[in-house]
Design an enzyme around this catalytic site. Structure first.
Site, PDB file in Angstrom:
ATOM      1  N   SER A   1       7.336   3.693   5.395  1.00  0.00           N
ATOM      2  CA  SER A   1       8.642   3.962   4.807  1.00  0.00           C
ATOM      3  C   SER A   1       8.505   4.044   3.294  1.00  0.00           C
ATOM      4  CB  SER A   1       9.644   2.883   5.221  1.00  0.00           C
ATOM      5  OG  SER A   1      10.951   3.311   4.893  1.00  0.00           O
TER       6      SER A   1
ATOM      7  N   ASP B   1       0.857  -1.178   0.000  1.00  0.00           N
ATOM      8  CA  ASP B   1       0.000   0.000   0.000  1.00  0.00           C
ATOM      9  C   ASP B   1       0.898   1.234   0.000  1.00  0.00           C
ATOM     10  OD1 ASP B   1      -1.940  -1.889   0.311  1.00  0.00           O
ATOM     11  OD2 ASP B   1      -2.796  -1.056   2.150  1.00  0.00           O
TER      12      ASP B   1
ATOM     13  N   HIS C   1       5.215  -7.237  -0.439  1.00  0.00           N
ATOM     14  CA  HIS C   1       5.135  -8.518  -1.121  1.00  0.00           C
ATOM     15  C   HIS C   1       5.943  -8.489  -2.413  1.00  0.00           C
ATOM     16  CE1 HIS C   1       1.450  -9.817   1.262  1.00  0.00           C
ATOM     17  NE2 HIS C   1       1.552  -8.529   1.547  1.00  0.00           N
TER      18      HIS C   1
END
Length: 362
Positions: free
Chosen positions: A331, A144, A220
């Site tokens: 981050s 995200d 991911h």
């Protein structure tokens, strides 16, 4: 008279100024000022006002780097591990949810009392159906976040935000052995960018994704690829929010980061997890030897680890959408990869994106 006598001591005995105190106070105050400036820039952007690029000077960067962000991030990490009393969990997490706009309906466990500490809450898993993985496109978003920049890499420079660049070679470090990555040997006279491109007619592309504190903190695999090498750069832990990225040139080269390199069906592929303030911990699930924000590593160095061995000639195979790692707070992730010239991004700068959605395809 009955006046009481006041006893005074020299100022030097009451409070003794030390260089460390001055650095912390000055650097911390300046960091707070920059946060306020960043907030004003964000408000202008929301109104559609184009903000001119104003880069920090060398002394401003040095002052910001003087703040002991590595030490503070380690302290924050320890605080995150402290188990909260059951009665305190809901108020604390609810405040965080309200501040950063967290959508708990997507969480695999919605009950706030389930999370024993802040670390578990930050690393919460999602419901399986919350992030469907796009099968129609070759590269998906690994996390995200917000798209800061994307496009072709030109002149060995990569844009961290529009108008602010950093050196490709400084960011990735010296080129890794070609035998390890199963690449053909490039002519030595070529530029660093040309050496990464292994197939004629291909180009080098990049994409920068900023994870805000309220975003899902796991990342991911963005495609099917093989991870052959890990390079860990110990460094500063300055904020990487868009305002600071617009202000400090080569911010991502200053900060601590973990570079995973390998190859996919079109050639070179890399994913870099960039640390930030309070994000001293970057975890890669298949790499137990990785320890970020550790006092034993000094800034300005890097350490390498190869996943190619006599028993494993292929490295670590990753499938699109497979769990790869996690941050302890928001981050940045930077993708740099090789692809044919007809590769197209399906993005807009500044847009919000979620893990599993398309980044681009052929």
């Amino acid at each position: 008279t009955d006046r009481k006598k006041l006893h005074t001591a020299p100022v030097g005995q009451v409070f003794r100024l030390r260089p460390f105190h001055v650095l912390v106070a000055t650097g911390g105050g300046y960091a707070g000022y920059r946060k306020y400036e960043d907030y004003k820039l964000e408000q202008l952007e929301k109104r559609g006002v184009e903000v001119p690029v104003k880069l920090a000077s060398e002394w401003e960067v040095a002052l910001y780097k003087s703040v002991p962000t590595r030490l503070l991030s380690r302290a924050w990490g320890r605080l995150n591990q402290v188990e909260l009393p059951t009665w305190l969990r809901k108020p604390v997490y609810s405040l965080y949810i309200w501040t950063f706009g967290v959508n708990m309906k997507e969480a695999a466990v919605e009950d706030l009392h389930h999370y024993r500490n802040l670390s578990e809450f930050f690393r919460r898993k999602l419901k399986p159906q919350a992030r469907p993985v796009c099968c129609l496109h070759s590269v998906i978003s690994p996390s995200d976040g917000k798209i800061l920049n994307f496009g072709q890499v030109k002149n060995c420079e990569v844009e961290q935000v529009k108008g602010v660049t950093y050196s490709l070679e400084s960011f990735l470090g010296p080129r890794i052995c070609t035998e390890e990555l199963h690449f053909s040997q490039a002519p030595p006279g070529n530029s660093f960018q040309q050496q990464l491109v292994t197939k004629e007619g291909n180009e080098l592309y990049h994409c920068v994704i900023y994870l805000a504190p309220g975003d899902y903190h796991c990342f991911h695999s963005p495609t099917d690829w093989r991870v052959s090498h890990r390079r860990h750069f110990p460094g500063s832990l300055m904020s990487v929010n868009p305002g600071v990225a617009r202000w400090i040139k080569e911010l991502f080269c200053h900060n601590e980061r973990v570079v995973l390199t390998g190859d996919w069906k079109h050639g070179f592929f890399s994913l870099t997890a960039v640390g930030a303030t309070n994000v001293g911990s970057i975890r890669i699930y298949f790499d137990r030897d990785l320890h970020t924000n550790s006092p034993r590593y000094s800034k300005g160095s890097y350490n390498d680890f190869s996943f190619i061995s006599n028993n494993n000639k292929e490295g670590i195979p990753m499938r699109k959408g497979e769990h790869l790692g996690e941050f302890n707070l928001g981050s940045t992730i930077v993708l740099i990869f090789e692809a044919p010239k007809d590769f197209k991004f399906h993005l807009k700068a500044g847009q919000k994106i979620r893990f599993g959605e398309a980044l681009g395809s052929l």
